[in-house]
Write a protein that holds these residues in place. Structure first.
Motif, PDB file in Angstrom:
ATOM      1  N   VAL A 212       0.838  -1.203   0.000  1.00  0.00           N
ATOM      2  CA  VAL A 212       0.000   0.000   0.000  1.00  0.00           C
ATOM      3  C   VAL A 212       0.873   1.254   0.000  1.00  0.00           C
ATOM      4  N   LYS A 213       1.900   1.259   0.843  1.00  0.00           N
ATOM      5  CA  LYS A 213       2.787   2.424   0.930  1.00  0.00           C
ATOM      6  C   LYS A 213       3.496   2.679  -0.395  1.00  0.00           C
ATOM      7  N   GLN A 214       4.008   1.633  -0.997  1.00  0.00           N
ATOM      8  CA  GLN A 214       4.715   1.777  -2.280  1.00  0.00           C
ATOM      9  C   GLN A 214       3.778   2.291  -3.368  1.00  0.00           C
ATOM     10  N   THR A 215       2.558   1.764  -3.394  1.00  0.00           N
ATOM     11  CA  THR A 215       1.585   2.184  -4.405  1.00  0.00           C
ATOM     12  C   THR A 215       1.192   3.644  -4.200  1.00  0.00           C
ATOM     13  N   ALA A 216       1.038   4.048  -2.939  1.00  0.00           N
ATOM     14  CA  ALA A 216       0.712   5.452  -2.642  1.00  0.00           C
ATOM     15  C   ALA A 216       1.818   6.375  -3.149  1.00  0.00           C
ATOM     16  N   GLN A 217       3.059   5.976  -2.943  1.00  0.00           N
ATOM     17  CA  GLN A 217       4.192   6.778  -3.415  1.00  0.00           C
ATOM     18  C   GLN A 217       4.222   6.854  -4.932  1.00  0.00           C
ATOM     19  N   GLU A 218       3.906   5.766  -5.594  1.00  0.00           N
ATOM     20  CA  GLU A 218       3.903   5.737  -7.054  1.00  0.00           C
ATOM     21  C   GLU A 218       2.886   6.704  -7.650  1.00  0.00           C
ATOM     22  N   PHE A 219       1.731   6.837  -6.965  1.00  0.00           N
ATOM     23  CA  PHE A 219       0.662   7.683  -7.487  1.00  0.00           C
ATOM     24  C   PHE A 219       0.635   9.071  -6.860  1.00  0.00           C
ATOM     25  N   GLY A 220       1.630   9.368  -6.017  1.00  0.00           N
ATOM     26  CA  GLY A 220       1.748  10.705  -5.446  1.00  0.00           C
ATOM     27  C   GLY A 220       0.669  11.074  -4.462  1.00  0.00           C
ATOM     28  N   VAL A 221       0.144  10.091  -3.734  1.00  0.00           N
ATOM     29  CA  VAL A 221      -0.846  10.361  -2.682  1.00  0.00           C
ATOM     30  C   VAL A 221      -0.196  10.096  -1.330  1.00  0.00           C
ATOM     31  N   PRO A 222      -0.667  10.753  -0.285  1.00  0.00           N
ATOM     32  CA  PRO A 222       0.002  10.629   1.019  1.00  0.00           C
ATOM     33  C   PRO A 222      -0.159   9.257   1.653  1.00  0.00           C
ATOM     34  N   TYR A 223       0.796   8.930   2.487  1.00  0.00           N
ATOM     35  CA  TYR A 223       0.725   7.726   3.313  1.00  0.00           C
ATOM     36  C   TYR A 223       1.282   8.142   4.670  1.00  0.00           C
ATOM     37  N   TYR A 224       0.359   8.535   5.582  1.00  0.00           N
ATOM     38  CA  TYR A 224       0.765   9.141   6.845  1.00  0.00           C
ATOM     39  C   TYR A 224       1.063   8.085   7.910  1.00  0.00           C
ATOM     40  N   ASN A 225       2.083   8.371   8.704  1.00  0.00           N
ATOM     41  CA  ASN A 225       2.418   7.517   9.845  1.00  0.00           C
ATOM     42  C   ASN A 225       2.964   8.415  10.952  1.00  0.00           C
ATOM     43  N   ASN A 226       2.310   8.401  12.100  1.00  0.00           N
ATOM     44  CA  ASN A 226       2.700   9.264  13.216  1.00  0.00           C
ATOM     45  C   ASN A 226       3.657   8.587  14.189  1.00  0.00           C
TER      46      ASN A 226
ATOM     47  N   ALA B 295       1.784   9.499  18.486  1.00  0.00           N
ATOM     48  CA  ALA B 295       0.486   9.767  17.854  1.00  0.00           C
ATOM     49  C   ALA B 295      -0.463  10.457  18.831  1.00  0.00           C
ATOM     50  N   ILE B 296      -0.426  10.049  20.100  1.00  0.00           N
ATOM     51  CA  ILE B 296      -1.243  10.715  21.117  1.00  0.00           C
ATOM     52  C   ILE B 296      -0.817  12.169  21.257  1.00  0.00           C
ATOM     53  N   PHE B 297       0.489  12.419  21.226  1.00  0.00           N
ATOM     54  CA  PHE B 297       0.982  13.793  21.321  1.00  0.00           C
ATOM     55  C   PHE B 297       0.535  14.603  20.112  1.00  0.00           C
ATOM     56  N   GLU B 298       0.527  14.001  18.928  1.00  0.00           N
ATOM     57  CA  GLU B 298       0.044  14.694  17.732  1.00  0.00           C
ATOM     58  C   GLU B 298      -1.440  15.022  17.872  1.00  0.00           C
ATOM     59  N   HIS B 299      -2.190  14.114  18.454  1.00  0.00           N
ATOM     60  CA  HIS B 299      -3.611  14.371  18.689  1.00  0.00           C
ATOM     61  C   HIS B 299      -3.789  15.510  19.685  1.00  0.00           C
ATOM     62  N   TYR B 300      -2.964  15.525  20.727  1.00  0.00           N
ATOM     63  CA  TYR B 300      -2.985  16.628  21.700  1.00  0.00           C
ATOM     64  C   TYR B 300      -2.733  17.960  20.998  1.00  0.00           C
ATOM     65  N   LYS B 301      -1.746  18.007  20.114  1.00  0.00           N
ATOM     66  CA  LYS B 301      -1.443  19.238  19.396  1.00  0.00           C
ATOM     67  C   LYS B 301      -2.609  19.666  18.508  1.00  0.00           C
ATOM     68  N   MET B 302      -3.283  18.676  17.914  1.00  0.00           N
ATOM     69  CA  MET B 302      -4.422  18.998  17.053  1.00  0.00           C
ATOM     70  C   MET B 302      -5.585  19.550  17.868  1.00  0.00           C
ATOM     71  N   LEU B 303      -5.834  18.965  19.038  1.00  0.00           N
ATOM     72  CA  LEU B 303      -6.891  19.485  19.910  1.00  0.00           C
ATOM     73  C   LEU B 303      -6.599  20.928  20.297  1.00  0.00           C
ATOM     74  N   ARG B 304      -5.338  21.201  20.620  1.00  0.00           N
ATOM     75  CA  ARG B 304      -4.943  22.567  20.987  1.00  0.00           C
ATOM     76  C   ARG B 304      -5.101  23.516  19.811  1.00  0.00           C
ATOM     77  N   GLU B 305      -4.694  23.069  18.635  1.00  0.00           N
ATOM     78  CA  GLU B 305      -4.811  23.897  17.436  1.00  0.00           C
ATOM     79  C   GLU B 305      -6.265  24.198  17.108  1.00  0.00           C
ATOM     80  N   LEU B 306      -7.118  23.188  17.181  1.00  0.00           N
ATOM     81  CA  LEU B 306      -8.541  23.376  16.890  1.00  0.00           C
ATOM     82  C   LEU B 306      -9.204  24.307  17.909  1.00  0.00           C
TER      83      LEU B 306
END
Length: 294
Positions: free
Chosen positions: A258-272, A278-289
């Motif tokens: 899936v990751k390789q195919t996403a790269q081939e077609f220029g679409v994102p493949y996110y991994n936190n 990932a919890i810290f990223e969610h915390y930052k998003m809650l603060r930003e929102l």
């Protein structure tokens, strides 16, 4: 007693993520009857299979991260999970208090939320007629009566401690379950790197389904086979959203493709990264929102 209820809270979360989730998607077994029976495990832990199917399979997987369509980000007034959702002054503090409400989310779920959502889905036309709606409500009542009878009533009557202690332990169990489930699902979709697209005036989106799922979903904790097993493969949320009809035991194997195919077609493949990051990223998003301009 508190220790046992705590373990039961982990067990409820495990049943929800590792058994029920696949079963209602039809990917627990090739046998439809087995999937149906295993789907009832959500009823045994206090929720409802029909409501979950509409909320999760239909709305969340069809309209991921689309405001007012994805019920997973349609939050109560004191929480804001989308940059397109209405904002109030409480939201500036949500990155502090959201975790408390995550913990008690399943208490709402096993008491009122199923009734509220099933009624709303009926008004939306997702429940075909009034007779089906009434039967559904009666079944929800019956399953919840069964749940409360063995999860709360029997311990009150059969244990030597006071009812207040049992109720407090019961709430502790749900706090554990609610926090576990909320953290797993929110860290996949409410983080700074994912998108929150809006349809145009005709109700159309710019991206096709597969690209949309890649834009709105992020993996986490994928390096740990044990953690992946504990939470039913939901470390690979991208693979799940692309192929919900595939058992979660295969997600780690198909992820490199899936990751390789996403790269081939220029679409994102996110991994936190790790679950903690990932919890810290969610915390930052809650603060930003919460800090966005009104």
């Amino acid at each position: 007693m508190f220790g046992l209820y705590f373990l039961s809270g982990l067990g409820m979360a495990g049943i929800g993520m590792g058994v029920m989730h696949d079963a209602i998607h039809g990917s627990y077994s090739k046998n439809k009857t087995i999937n149906k029976l295993m789907g009832y495990t959500i009823n045994i832990i206090g929720a409802n299979d029909k409501v979950w199917r509409l909320q999760h399979n239909v709305l969340h997987h069809s309209f991921t991260n689309i405001d007012e369509h994805d019920d997973d980000i349609n939050a109560p007034f004191f929480l804001r999970f989308s940059p397109h959702a209405k904002k109030n002054k409480l939201h500036r503090f949500q990155h502090y208090y959201a975790w408390f409400f995550y913990g008690f989310s399943t208490i709402s779920w096993v008491t009122s939320k199923d009734f509220v959502r099933y009624t709303r889905y009926y008004k939306m036309g997702l429940v075909k007629d009034k007779q089906t709606y009434v039967k559904g409500i009666l079944k929800i009542i019956g399953w919840k009566a069964l749940y409360y009878s063995f999860a709360l009533a029997l311990p009150i009557f059969l244990t030597p401690v006071s009812p207040g202690v049992v109720i407090l332990a019961f709430l502790t169990m749900h706090f554990v379950t609610g926090l576990c489930i909320s953290l797993v699902f929110q860290t996949a979709h409410v983080t700074p790197n994912v998108s929150f697209p809006l349809p145009d005036e005709d109700g159309n989106l710019d991206s096709v389904r597969f690209a949309h799922q890649l834009q709105t979903t992020s993996n986490f904790g994928t390096k740990s086979p044990l953690f992946s097993w504990i939470i039913g493969g939901l470390t690979n949320q991208i693979e799940h959203h692309l192929f919900p009809n595939i058992s979660h035991v295969h997600y780690r194997k198909i992820a490199p493709i899936v990751k390789q195919t996403a790269q081939e077609f220029g679409v994102p493949y996110y991994n936190n990264g790790s679950f903690i990051s990932a919890i810290f990223e969610h915390y930052k998003m809650l603060r930003e929102l919460g800090r966005m301009e009104l």
